[in-house]
Scaffold this active site. Sequence first.
Site, mmCIF file in Angstrom:
data_model
loop_
_atom_site.group_PDB
_atom_site.id
_atom_site.type_symbol
_atom_site.label_atom_id
_atom_site.label_comp_id
_atom_site.label_asym_id
_atom_site.label_seq_id
_atom_site.Cartn_x
_atom_site.Cartn_y
_atom_site.Cartn_z
ATOM 1 N N LYS A 176 0.689 -0.942 0.197
ATOM 2 C CA LYS A 176 -0.010 0.322 -0.183
ATOM 3 C C LYS A 176 1.056 1.278 0.110
ATOM 4 O O LYS A 176 1.547 1.506 0.976
ATOM 5 C CB LYS A 176 -0.813 0.165 0.816
ATOM 6 N N GLU A 251 10.547 1.306 10.261
ATOM 7 C CA GLU A 251 11.329 2.364 9.438
ATOM 8 C C GLU A 251 10.610 3.763 9.300
ATOM 9 O O GLU A 251 9.744 4.275 8.820
ATOM 10 C CB GLU A 251 11.747 2.782 7.994
ATOM 11 N N CYS A 285 13.908 12.025 6.146
ATOM 12 C CA CYS A 285 14.081 10.792 7.033
ATOM 13 C C CYS A 285 15.863 11.206 7.923
ATOM 14 O O CYS A 285 15.406 11.526 9.399
ATOM 15 C CB CYS A 285 13.512 9.135 6.872
ATOM 16 N N GLU A 386 10.880 16.869 15.104
ATOM 17 C CA GLU A 386 11.378 15.987 13.129
ATOM 18 C C GLU A 386 9.833 17.340 12.678
ATOM 19 O O GLU A 386 8.628 16.949 12.656
ATOM 20 C CB GLU A 386 10.405 14.504 12.461
HETATM 21 N N1 LIG Z 1 12.920 5.502 8.257
HETATM 22 C C1 LIG Z 1 13.403 5.269 7.261
HETATM 23 O O1 LIG Z 1 13.799 5.169 6.632
HETATM 24 C C2 LIG Z 1 12.342 6.766 6.541
HETATM 25 C C3 LIG Z 1 12.102 6.603 4.657
HETATM 26 C C4 LIG Z 1 11.197 7.720 4.854
HETATM 27 C C5 LIG Z 1 10.435 8.484 5.733
HETATM 28 N N2 LIG Z 1 10.272 7.820 7.072
HETATM 29 C C6 LIG Z 1 9.249 9.115 7.984
HETATM 30 O O2 LIG Z 1 8.167 8.553 7.078
HETATM 31 C C7 LIG Z 1 7.323 10.389 7.638
HETATM 32 C C8 LIG Z 1 7.046 10.862 6.470
HETATM 33 O O3 LIG Z 1 5.819 9.991 5.246
HETATM 34 P P1 LIG Z 1 4.755 10.416 5.348
HETATM 35 O O4 LIG Z 1 3.970 11.572 6.203
HETATM 36 O O5 LIG Z 1 3.750 9.057 4.265
HETATM 37 O O6 LIG Z 1 4.485 8.447 6.873
HETATM 38 P P2 LIG Z 1 3.032 8.653 7.619
HETATM 39 O O7 LIG Z 1 3.614 8.021 8.634
HETATM 40 O O8 LIG Z 1 1.524 9.802 7.415
HETATM 41 O O9 LIG Z 1 1.718 6.897 6.691
HETATM 42 C C9 LIG Z 1 2.798 6.802 5.853
HETATM 43 C C10 LIG Z 1 1.970 5.332 5.312
HETATM 44 O O10 LIG Z 1 1.252 5.005 7.098
HETATM 45 C C11 LIG Z 1 -0.184 5.278 5.849
HETATM 46 N N3 LIG Z 1 -0.860 4.602 7.047
HETATM 47 C C12 LIG Z 1 -1.721 6.018 7.841
HETATM 48 N N4 LIG Z 1 -2.323 5.919 9.377
HETATM 49 C C13 LIG Z 1 -2.138 3.983 9.047
HETATM 50 C C14 LIG Z 1 -2.576 2.956 9.935
HETATM 51 N N5 LIG Z 1 -3.269 3.038 11.105
HETATM 52 N N6 LIG Z 1 -2.009 1.792 9.293
HETATM 53 C C15 LIG Z 1 -1.283 1.776 8.417
HETATM 54 N N7 LIG Z 1 -1.114 2.432 7.809
HETATM 55 C C16 LIG Z 1 -0.829 4.106 8.180
HETATM 56 C C17 LIG Z 1 -0.130 6.581 4.951
HETATM 57 O O11 LIG Z 1 -1.580 5.778 4.050
HETATM 58 C C18 LIG Z 1 1.104 5.575 4.361
HETATM 59 O O12 LIG Z 1 1.529 5.580 2.796
HETATM 60 C C19 LIG Z 1 8.374 10.806 8.440
HETATM 61 O O13 LIG Z 1 8.400 10.876 9.693
HETATM 62 C C20 LIG Z 1 9.563 9.993 7.712
HETATM 63 O O14 LIG Z 1 10.818 10.130 8.696
HETATM 64 C C21 LIG Z 1 10.939 7.257 7.620
HETATM 65 C C1 LIG Z 2 16.176 8.219 1.387
HETATM 66 N N1 LIG Z 2 16.895 7.868 2.402
HETATM 67 C C2 LIG Z 2 16.146 6.596 3.164
HETATM 68 C C3 LIG Z 2 18.137 8.735 3.107
HETATM 69 C C4 LIG Z 2 15.574 9.287 3.604
HETATM 70 C C5 LIG Z 2 13.916 9.040 3.124
HETATM 71 O O1 LIG Z 2 13.461 9.749 3.552
#
Ligand SMILES: NC(=O)c1ccc[n+]([C@@H]2O[C@H](COP(=O)([O-])OP(=O)(O)OC[C@H]3O[C@@H](n4cnc5c(N)ncnc54)[C@H](O)[C@@H]3O)[C@@H](O)[C@H]2O)c1
Ligand SMILES: C[N+](C)(C)CC=O
Length: 490
Positions: A176, A251, A285, A386
């Site tokens: 998803k 992650e 991230c 963040e």
């Molecule tokens: N650690 C890493 O490698 C990494 C990489 C990229 C992004 N991120 C993190 O992602 C965040 C930004 O992305 P975002 O705004 O899409 O995050 P988000 O948590 O809002 O959404 C991420 C995904 O989760 C889904 N989702 C939302 N609520 C859910 C639930 N209750 N159950 C299951 N799935 C659900 C969303 O539809 C989306 O597909 C930031 O905090 C960023 O740091 C981390």
């Molecule tokens: C691509 N990466 C994992 C380094 C940063 C993502 O938000």
Amino acid sequence: MDLKLQQYINGKWVDAKSDNTRTIINPFNQEIIATVPEGDESDAKAAIAAAREAFDNGEWAFTPATERGAVVRKIAELIERDKEELAYLESLDTGKTVEESRGDMEDIAGVFRYYGELADKDGGELIDSPVPNSISKVVHEPVGVCGQITPWNYPLLQASWKLAPALATGNTLVMKPSEITPLTTIKVFELMEEAGVPAGVANLVLGAGDTIGEELSNNTDVDLISFTGGIATGKKIMQAASVNVKKLALELGGKNPNVIFADADFDLAVDQALNGVFFHAGQICSAGTRLIVEESIHDEFVNALVERVKKFKLGSGFDEDTQMGPLISADHLAKVEKYVEAGIEEGATLAVGGKRPEDPELQKGFFYLPTIFTDCTTDMKVVQEEGFGPVITVEKFRSEEEAVKLSNDSIYGLAGGVFTNDIAKAERCAAKMRMGTVWINEFNLYFPHAPWGGFKQSGIGRELGKLGMEEYTETKHIFQNLKPEPINWF
Ligand SMILES: NC(=O)c1ccc[n+]([C@@H]2O[C@H](COP(=O)([O-])OP(=O)(O)OC[C@H]3O[C@@H](n4cnc5c(N)ncnc54)[C@H](O)[C@@H]3O)[C@@H](O)[C@H]2O)c1
Ligand SMILES: C[N+](C)(C)CC=O
């Protein structure tokens, strides 16, 4: 747009069972770029059933790893063939510059190639059994049905970190993507179908997290959840996944320190401090948004940053002069604005930025100026949280110990950087910094061979590298007695 704007379930391209749809917009000008199905729990259930059937009664789990690896490598070839189209779609969907998207596509092809080549390199191991006349072997088997949920900032890159190892190890999956950036994930499912991934093995559902995402987490026919996204969502998934003790790979977010010592290469450190934050408008991230600078160079370093930031070119990701595009959405823009307001209220000093641009060309998009806060202290919300936008906070330190202490004063532990020409000092800091990746005289570099993931609340488990493949396996010990005799205990 030559793209199947549908879900992919059990080898068929389908609309949502409800016939509901969602419009996808370009964050540069809010124009509608696509209309896609808006699936719900019933679509998720159908996809999970297809993946369950394909795992329990299909061939993929027992296909020789060499053959699975060849299919995964074929996907890499097809991504390289279509990389320009994929880069265009990624920039259209996310607003990032097309140059950044081209770089992502190279990385993504590399991820599928890496796991395609790794697929048949771990046949398990024979144990030198302590029991006479016996055979003891350890084998690695696929986990089963994997729920895979991805964010909007690196849609296809984060999808590749999940799809490639899961397929290479013989799992089946339901993916998803973020509901606001589905386009390149749809495209890669077209390529996986073309590469020969069997029907039911890889399934794609489109829609919101609180419907499809929650179904994946709650459904007892799902054996593993691999999630990339925010901490709050990750905690909800952890709770839901306990229903059948799913294997979890999380992650999550980061608030990443970037430590600049006075003995660093000054120009390199300035350049990398900017690259570490302002790529993709800070929506990364591992963005180095928490700058921690040795007091003796603080003023000179901040002034150098401010002068460079003032010259940034904001604009369309398709304009080759653009250095920074828009934020992803109106909601996210509002979140970044509130975050900056909090910094001002807490007493941080706005050195540059802190508002939307006034350029008439940018008024339709979700743009925010690159921003730098000084006079920051570790207790501030703007330092600890963040912000996920183009905002740097700057703190000062006087000693190596203080720099490390500040770096570790966080609920996060994803990544961090150290800039110094004293490599012994850099290694001492790296050894004490509590995070999954520490860059020395570098920032935000990653590649498929090395694991990626967080300490503390930045996540559980690792993606990339051999560990990224192990996440998708169960380990089994098979013991065979070659000369069995009754024990006669009872
Ligand atoms: N650690 C890493 O490698 C990494 C990489 C990229 C992004 N991120 C993190 O992602 C965040 C930004 O992305 P975002 O705004 O899409 O995050 P988000 O948590 O809002 O959404 C991420 C995904 O989760 C889904 N989702 C939302 N609520 C859910 C639930 N209750 N159950 C299951 N799935 C659900 C969303 O539809 C989306 O597909 C930031 O905090 C960023 O740091 C981390
Ligand atoms: C691509 N990466 C994992 C380094 C940063 C993502 O938000």
